[in-house]
Design a protein around this motif. Structure first.
Motif, short mmCIF file in Angstrom:
data_model
loop_
_atom_site.label_atom_id
_atom_site.label_comp_id
_atom_site.label_asym_id
_atom_site.label_seq_id
_atom_site.Cartn_x
_atom_site.Cartn_y
_atom_site.Cartn_z
N VAL A 76 0.84 -1.20 0.00
CA VAL A 76 0.00 0.00 0.00
C VAL A 76 0.88 1.26 0.00
O VAL A 76 0.61 2.22 -0.72
N ASP A 77 1.95 1.23 0.76
CA ASP A 77 2.85 2.39 0.83
C ASP A 77 3.50 2.64 -0.53
O ASP A 77 3.66 3.78 -0.96
N ILE A 78 3.86 1.54 -1.21
CA ILE A 78 4.51 1.67 -2.52
C ILE A 78 3.55 2.32 -3.53
O ILE A 78 3.89 3.26 -4.24
N PHE A 79 2.30 1.84 -3.55
CA PHE A 79 1.32 2.38 -4.50
C PHE A 79 0.97 3.83 -4.15
O PHE A 79 0.84 4.67 -5.02
N LYS A 80 0.80 4.10 -2.84
CA LYS A 80 0.39 5.46 -2.45
C LYS A 80 1.48 6.48 -2.74
O LYS A 80 1.18 7.63 -3.05
N ALA A 81 2.72 6.04 -2.64
CA ALA A 81 3.83 6.96 -2.93
C ALA A 81 3.76 7.44 -4.38
O ALA A 81 4.29 8.48 -4.73
N LYS A 82 3.07 6.67 -5.22
CA LYS A 82 2.92 7.06 -6.63
C LYS A 82 1.51 7.58 -6.90
O LYS A 82 1.03 7.58 -8.04
#
Ligand code: AMP
Ligand code: GLY
Length: 421
Positions: A76-82
């Motif tokens: 989730v953190d990876i996707f939200k960072a983008k």
């Protein structure tokens, strides 16, 4: 919307089925299974960064994460960072499932009722705690163990043995390097799901799962052999207790911890003398609970996920059907011990209109070869029946089971028994 669903089980199939019934979205599954390819496109990109890049290129509007592992890994953190919209908790919030030690300490800190426990990585400490306990004694490995990390020991020696095997790394590797030893709770279990957006939440009707392999709750623990909802074992008062004593303080507490909870808070509840005591948190939908709950939602399931993922739940009025749902898991021959040989699945043509309109299959452990569907192991599929009462829903679910054939098929015949007592 273009929607990506992560996972490969019956849970993810049911998410896909509900959303595909809305007839306005394009679906992708990573990795999906041999039947999700009938609902959308299966893709195979395991690396989270690569998947994220794919989602950007493909202009995915919403990603829904089914299982716990990618959540605990921080997808989730990876996707939200983008700036992608993704439904599920952050890595920090997913620790509620990823570490039982973290979860128990949070329950204690937020004053949420849970079994008395000791958290330790020292065998001697655990042994002396055990010496002062009554049996049975519950021993849990700290980390993710695919549902196998809980031992209910009937003697003190057995409890100590379980502690020793966990701490030495011999039973669960690193996941057992810390343990929880806790008191045994005697009551009935519920699965309660709150869909959360960090601030607000919506509670779905309480379900009951059947974790043991065999009728009468005998045999080894499994991922779940069947479920039904809503259960009559919960009244308004109990829902209120669960909201006031569990859900609200958890969401408040997680905010204070800097890990506001978004996604599905799956609350494993033991009801003891009318009081809800928390067994554990999971940070995702239950499987097979998802398969029976999503079809009971009258409003759009995609809206629920999207609004939760965009902190907009306050503006959602979730409408439930008045029906009941019962789901029966059909598993392969050697489940849950070992893999089974692939076996072709034959589903008879369903002529009975009543059955056709009030039941469906959610596929899980299946693969497709030459257009044919094969049971590929584990939990193969879930037959879901609906009705105006539990009995009607259950009869339809079992009638559907009778139409499904594959070599070695295995199922419980007493799903929902606690509701029909
Ligand atoms: P968990 O993974 O913590 O939910 O544990 C798996 C199953 O073990 C639960 O669904 C319960 O049936 C059982 N269990 C876990 N903790 C306890 C407890 N303290 N007392 C009684 N049963 C428990
Ligand atoms: N059915 C219980 C679980 O998904 O953990």
């Amino acid at each position: 919307m273009k929607i990506l669903i992560l996972g490969s089980g019956g849970r993810e199939y049911s998410m896909g089925l509900s959303i595909s019934n809305e007839k306005e979205h394009e679906l992708f599954f990573m990795p999906g299974n041999g039947a999700t390819s009938d609902l959308g496109t299966n893709i195979n990109i395991e690396n989270y960064n690569e998947l994220c890049s794919w989602a950007i290129t493909k202009k995915i509007d919403l990603t829904i994460v089914g299982p716990e592992a990618p959540l605990v890994d921080g997808i989730v953190d990876i996707f939200k960072a983008k700036d992608l919209v993704i439904f599920g908790p952050s890595k920090a919030a997913a620790k509620l499932e990823g570490s039982k030690v973290y979860m128990k300490n949070m329950l204690k800190k937020f004053n949420i009722p849970t079994a008395a426990f000791l958290e330790t990585s020292k065998a001697e400490e655990a042994y002396s705690f055990i010496d002062n306990m009554n049996t049975p004694i519950v021993v849990k490995a700290d980390g993710l163990c695919a549902g196998k990390g809980v031992i209910i020991a009937t003697s003190k020696d057995e409890a100590k043995e379980a502690v020793k095997d966990m701490l030495s790394g011999s039973s669960f590797g690193d996941a057992g390097k810390a343990v929880i030893v806790e008191e045994f709770l005697d009551g009935y279990e519920l699965s309660v799901f709150a869909i959360c957006d960090g601030e607000n939440y919506k509670v779905l009707p309480a379900a009951q799962d059947h974790k043991r392999l065999l009728d009468g709750d005998k045999g080894p623990n499994t991922g779940g052999m069947g479920a039904y909802a809503p259960t009559p074992l919960v009244d308004e008062e109990l829902y209120k207790k669960i909201e006031d004593r569990v859900i609200k303080p958890t969401l408040e507490g997680m905010k204070k911890e800097g890990a506001a909870f978004e996604g599905v808070l799956f609350i494993g509840v033991m009801v003891v003398k009318g009081e809800p005591i928390i067994l554990e948190y999971n940070v995702r939908f239950g499987d097979p609970e998802c398969e029976i709950l999503l079809p009971l939602i009258k409003s759009k399931v995609s809206d629920l996920f999207y609004k939760a993922a965009t902190k907009d739940l306050a503006n959602l009025n979730i409408v439930m059907k008045n029906d009941y749902a019962v789901g029966i898991v059909m598993a392969s021959e050697n489940y849950p011990y070992s893999s089974s040989q692939a076996a072709e699945i034959i589903v008879d043509e369903i002529i009975d209109e009543d059955l056709k309109n009030n039941s469906h299959i959610c596929y899980a452990g299946v693969k497709k070869e030459d257009g044919k569907l094969f049971a590929s192991g584990g939990r193969v599929l879930v037959c879901v029946g609906f009705g105006e009462n539990i009995n009607e829903a259950r009869n339809r679910a079992y009638a559907l089971c009778g139409q499904v054939h594959f070599l070695g098929k295995k199922l419980r015949t007493d799903i929902a028994y606690q509701a029909l007592k």
